[in-house]
Design an enzyme around this catalytic site. Structure first.
Site, PDB file in Angstrom:
ATOM      1  N   GLU A 198      -6.564  -7.682  -0.142  1.00  0.00           N
ATOM      2  CA  GLU A 198      -6.943  -7.808   1.336  1.00  0.00           C
ATOM      3  C   GLU A 198      -8.343  -7.174   1.517  1.00  0.00           C
ATOM      4  O   GLU A 198      -8.898  -6.370   0.657  1.00  0.00           O
ATOM      5  CB  GLU A 198      -6.087  -6.639   2.099  1.00  0.00           C
ATOM      6  CG  GLU A 198      -4.526  -6.918   2.450  1.00  0.00           C
ATOM      7  CD  GLU A 198      -3.819  -5.661   2.758  1.00  0.00           C
ATOM      8  OE1 GLU A 198      -4.501  -4.924   3.757  1.00  0.00           O
ATOM      9  OE2 GLU A 198      -2.696  -5.266   2.677  1.00  0.00           O
ATOM     10  N   TRP A 203      -9.345  -0.066  13.038  1.00  0.00           N
ATOM     11  CA  TRP A 203      -9.050   1.473  12.913  1.00  0.00           C
ATOM     12  C   TRP A 203     -10.225   2.365  12.530  1.00  0.00           C
ATOM     13  O   TRP A 203     -10.108   3.514  12.440  1.00  0.00           O
ATOM     14  CB  TRP A 203      -8.042   1.398  11.755  1.00  0.00           C
ATOM     15  CG  TRP A 203      -8.328   0.721  10.508  1.00  0.00           C
ATOM     16  CD1 TRP A 203      -7.585  -0.526  10.166  1.00  0.00           C
ATOM     17  CD2 TRP A 203      -9.501   1.056   9.462  1.00  0.00           C
ATOM     18  NE1 TRP A 203      -8.188  -0.895   9.008  1.00  0.00           N
ATOM     19  CE2 TRP A 203      -9.376  -0.185   8.449  1.00  0.00           C
ATOM     20  CE3 TRP A 203     -10.186   1.965   9.116  1.00  0.00           C
ATOM     21  CZ2 TRP A 203      -9.918  -0.424   7.275  1.00  0.00           C
ATOM     22  CZ3 TRP A 203     -10.886   1.886   7.931  1.00  0.00           C
ATOM     23  CH2 TRP A 203     -10.867   0.782   7.177  1.00  0.00           C
ATOM     24  N   GLU A 238       0.859  -1.256   0.129  1.00  0.00           N
ATOM     25  CA  GLU A 238      -0.001   0.066  -0.106  1.00  0.00           C
ATOM     26  C   GLU A 238       0.841   1.191  -0.047  1.00  0.00           C
ATOM     27  O   GLU A 238       0.777   2.344   0.935  1.00  0.00           O
ATOM     28  CB  GLU A 238      -0.876  -0.101   1.154  1.00  0.00           C
ATOM     29  CG  GLU A 238      -2.038  -1.166   1.210  1.00  0.00           C
ATOM     30  CD  GLU A 238      -3.159  -0.665   2.032  1.00  0.00           C
ATOM     31  OE1 GLU A 238      -2.975   0.024   3.108  1.00  0.00           O
ATOM     32  OE2 GLU A 238      -4.288  -1.569   1.911  1.00  0.00           O
TER      33      GLU A 238
HETATM   34  C1  GLA Z   1      -3.714  -2.124   5.083  1.00  0.00           C
HETATM   35  C2  GLA Z   1      -2.347  -2.798   5.181  1.00  0.00           C
HETATM   36  C3  GLA Z   1      -2.429  -3.972   6.165  1.00  0.00           C
HETATM   37  C4  GLA Z   1      -3.266  -3.709   7.347  1.00  0.00           C
HETATM   38  C5  GLA Z   1      -4.753  -3.318   7.061  1.00  0.00           C
HETATM   39  C6  GLA Z   1      -5.577  -3.406   8.047  1.00  0.00           C
HETATM   40  O1  GLA Z   1      -4.545  -2.629   4.117  1.00  0.00           O
HETATM   41  O2  GLA Z   1      -1.790  -2.975   4.140  1.00  0.00           O
HETATM   42  O3  GLA Z   1      -1.011  -3.963   6.513  1.00  0.00           O
HETATM   43  O4  GLA Z   1      -2.825  -2.599   8.213  1.00  0.00           O
HETATM   44  O5  GLA Z   1      -4.690  -2.323   6.122  1.00  0.00           O
HETATM   45  O6  GLA Z   1      -6.844  -2.809   7.669  1.00  0.00           O
END
Ligand code: GLA
Ligand code: GLA
Length: 671
Positions: free
Chosen positions: A306, A314, A151
């Site tokens: 993901e 969060w 990311e």
């Molecule tokens: C992002 C990150 C992960 C994790 C998720 C949590 O997608 O790539 O490493 O922190 O968020 O939701």
């Protein structure tokens, strides 16, 4: 673009962080993965500090063990290049590698992604690390894909440090060649901002009031490019050492700082991360992002890299997905072109900021937990969908989407400073979504000839030759729907002269004389014959120059003025929407346009049922997702033969029941 099949099956698995656990858990993990039908995991994403514990000293022993255990259990690896977070030793040697915000505050070590993309030593260390990892694993049979960084820019999308200032000047010199050209493009005679020398130019740090918007826009471009260069540097090494292994980095879809159309040209397959809030119910935005991500590489299937099984950590309040919803949304994603369903993460972390983030396996490691059971069931189901891998979607409608336009239209000092590009795009998208009309996203300069209808919401910026592209599309018989505040500025955010929207006036058959934003909480009316609709946000004062009014404003000092117009141009026509009409109006307008072009959904279904069609060479699949809590009855066309892929049942009758929060995948044999 050709398909990239990472595996011959739907990819299923997630981020795996074994370094957070003792070795005996690795065996347990691999067994649980095998039971759940996991075939791919992303390993090593935050492992730089573990793989290279000191500068130049590499330790692969633990990772070798992990990857071998996985491989022995039939699990392949999406191997990370581990560059997502620089180690503490790196920060100690190069404290100026920590990024600086617009106020001049340097961020600290202790979370993640704490690096400035333009630090001169960062790239050297990244290259060394990536080469070492690729050399070590290039021939390992478990390696199926590269996961570069993670990311990019998710927390630090901008740095304003001195290294960035210098790199920015270099970037500008390359783009504009002379300082005079820069002064011209940035309009620096305004507020006496003229530059005599490149060294006088700085990043748009905190200024007394509005910073020069052209400078700000170029800083978006520059930061995007700076971070992109880090990706390209890694890619070059991986391509050299492993020419046959697909390379990707996980995108975040509607992530403003990175121009993913540009990035997608350099990845082999698009992968992205999605976290819709279960509190919001029907994930229209998630569907829109799936369509956007699929469109980045012209329809090539992508991987959902993901999502979460249950809940994140969060949000203010982290509500879990109710039973069945993880499965439901996974199929909705497959319906829109995914060849993989992956999660963050495999096992819930015991320590750290994400210990209360959901995972495929919980803290307890309990095989009987609801979540693991659902994970296992889904894994087994997806293993029956090999035939779907690589299947494509055909869309006849496109929505224009452009990151540079997004950056520009949301810069400060506009007639209306609460316009959200994504929200306005979604306003149009939603009406297609509700009607199950397949839709692609495209850039304004892309080849639009395969589409019959093109929608251009809030296309404020029209760059060189994009106007010609839209001319061509309409001239050749397409229908263009364009919203207010479109075609206003050039690539430097300078107004196109000649009456708004100067370059598009002839296609639209009108001129916009004045912008009248509508205050929040207030609205006007749209009158169409005897019918009345609500409109908000904006009212263009339109002067007709060949177009006809489809709707006029109902109230205020401009009552009776045209609000929505239509104009025939060449073989096609353009509809201009000078305001923000309520959904009902957009829906009715689209229905008319779709009917004129004979564009229909794959099936007629009740509300809140998604149906998408994916095609392979010989087969057609219908992915039907019922978001309702209750059963629905569908009518299948009489002249077709379907097979229910998950149950194996052949469907001879024409009625089909889909249970509440359930999915049906139908295969149609074309022979
Ligand atoms: C992002 C990150 C992960 C994790 C998720 C949590 O997608 O790539 O490493 O922190 O968020 O939701
Ligand atoms: C102040 C300033 C002007 C101008 C206007 C805009 O009055 O003196 O230069 O910026 O605001 O409203």
């Amino acid at each position: 673009m050709k398909n990239i099949n990472v595996l011959p099956s739907i990819c299923y698995g997630g981020d795996y962080n074994p370094e957070q656990w003792p070795e005996e858990v690795w065996y347990e993990d691999a067994q649980l993965m095998q039971k759940a039908g996991v075939n791919l995991v992303s390993v090593g994403i935050f492992s730089w500090a573990k793989i290279e514990p000191q500068a130049g000293i590499f330790d692969f022993e633990w990772l070798d063990k992990v990857i071998n255990i996985l491989y022995d259990h039939g699990v392949h690896v999406n191997l990370s290049t581990a560059t997502a977070s620089t180690p503490a030793w790196f920060v100690r040697i190069y404290p100026d590698s920590l990024p600086v915000d617009e106020n001049g505050t340097r961020l600290s070590f202790g979370s993640r992604q704490h690096y400035c993309p333009n630090h001169p030593h960062l790239i050297k260390h990244i290259k060394k690390l990536v080469r070492a990892i690729a050399e070590h694993y290039k021939d390992h049979p478990a390696l199926k894909m590269w996961h570069v960084n993670n990311e990019y820019a998710c927390h630090v999308s901008r740095c304003y440090c001195e290294n960035c200032a210098q790199a920015f000047r270099k970037w500008l010199k390359k783009r504009y060649h002379t300082i005079d050209e820069l002064n011209e493009r940035w309009g620096t005679n305004f507020w006496g901002q003229r530059y005599n020398d490149w060294d006088e130019i700085n990043p748009p740090r905190k200024t007394p009031t509005f910073v020069n918007p052209s400078q700000e826009l170029d800083y978006y471009r520059f930061m995007n490019d700076s971070i992109f260069n880090l990706f390209l540097a890694e890619k070059e090494i991986l391509r050299e050492l492993t020419p046959d292994i697909p390379i990707s980095t996980n995108f975040m879809a509607s992530f403003k700082p990175l121009n993913y159309f540009q990035w997608a040209e350099e990845v082999d397959i698009v992968t992205w991360d999605s976290y819709p809030d279960p509190r919001e119910g029907l994930p229209v935005n998630h569907a829109m992002m799936n369509d956007l991500m699929r469109s980045l590489r012209q329809g090539q299937p992508f991987l959902l890299m993901e999502q979460v099984t249950s809940h994140v950590n969060w949000r203010d309040i982290n509500v879990p997905k109710p039973p069945g919803v993880m499965r439901l949304w996974s199929y909705a994603t497959i319906g829109r072109g995914a060849d993989g369903i992956m999660f963050f993460q495999w096992r819930q972390s015991r320590a750290g900021a994400e210990k209360f983030h959901g995972a495929m396996v919980s803290h307890s490691g309990d095989e009987h937990s609801r979540v693991y059971r659902e994970v296992k069931e889904l894994g087994h189901e997806l293993s029956q969908l090999d035939g779907l891998v690589g299947a494509r979607i055909k869309a006849e409608v496109a929505i224009l989407f452009d990151w540079e336009n997004w950056w520009a239209v949301e810069l400060a000092s506009k007639p209306h400073n609460k316009l959200s590009y994504i929200a306005i795009v979604e306003h149009y998208y939603r009406e297609l979504y509700k009607r199950n009309i397949a839709v692609d996203f495209a850039r304004p300069g892309d080849d639009l000839s395969k589409y019959k209808v093109v929608i251009a919401p809030l296309l404020y910026m029209i760059k060189e030759r994009e106007d010609e592209n839209l001319h061509r599309f309409v001239k050749n018989g397409g229908t263009l729907l364009m919203s207010f505040f479109s075609g206003i500025v050039d690539e430097n955010d300078k107004v196109h002269l000649g009456g708004y929207p100067a370059l598009l006036r002839d296609i639209l058959g009108l001129c916009v004389e004045e912008f009248v934003p509508i205050a929040e909480g207030q609205s006007n009316l749209l009158q169409v014959g005897g019918e009345t609709f609500e409109c908000t946000t904006w009212a263009d004062m339109i002067r007709l120059e060949g177009a006809q009014a489809l709707a006029v404003y109902g109230e205020d000092w401009y009552a009776g003025h045209p609000a929505v117009t239509v104009h025939h141009f060449g073989q096609g026509k353009s509809v201009y929407i000078g305001t923000h009409p309520e959904s009902r109006f957009v829906g009715q307008l689209l229905e008319k346009v779709l009917a004129e072009h004979h564009i229909t959904p794959p099936l007629e279904v009740p509300a809140k049922v998604e149906v998408q069609r994916r095609y392979t060479e010989n087969e057609e699949y219908l992915i039907i997702v019922n978001h309702n809590g209750h059963d629905v009855q569908l009518t299948l066309p009489k002249d077709r033969n379907y097979q229910n892929v998950l149950s194996g049942e052949r469907l001879h009758g024409v009625k089909l029941t889909v249970k509440g929060i359930d999915v049906v995948v139908l295969k149609e044999d074309k022979n």
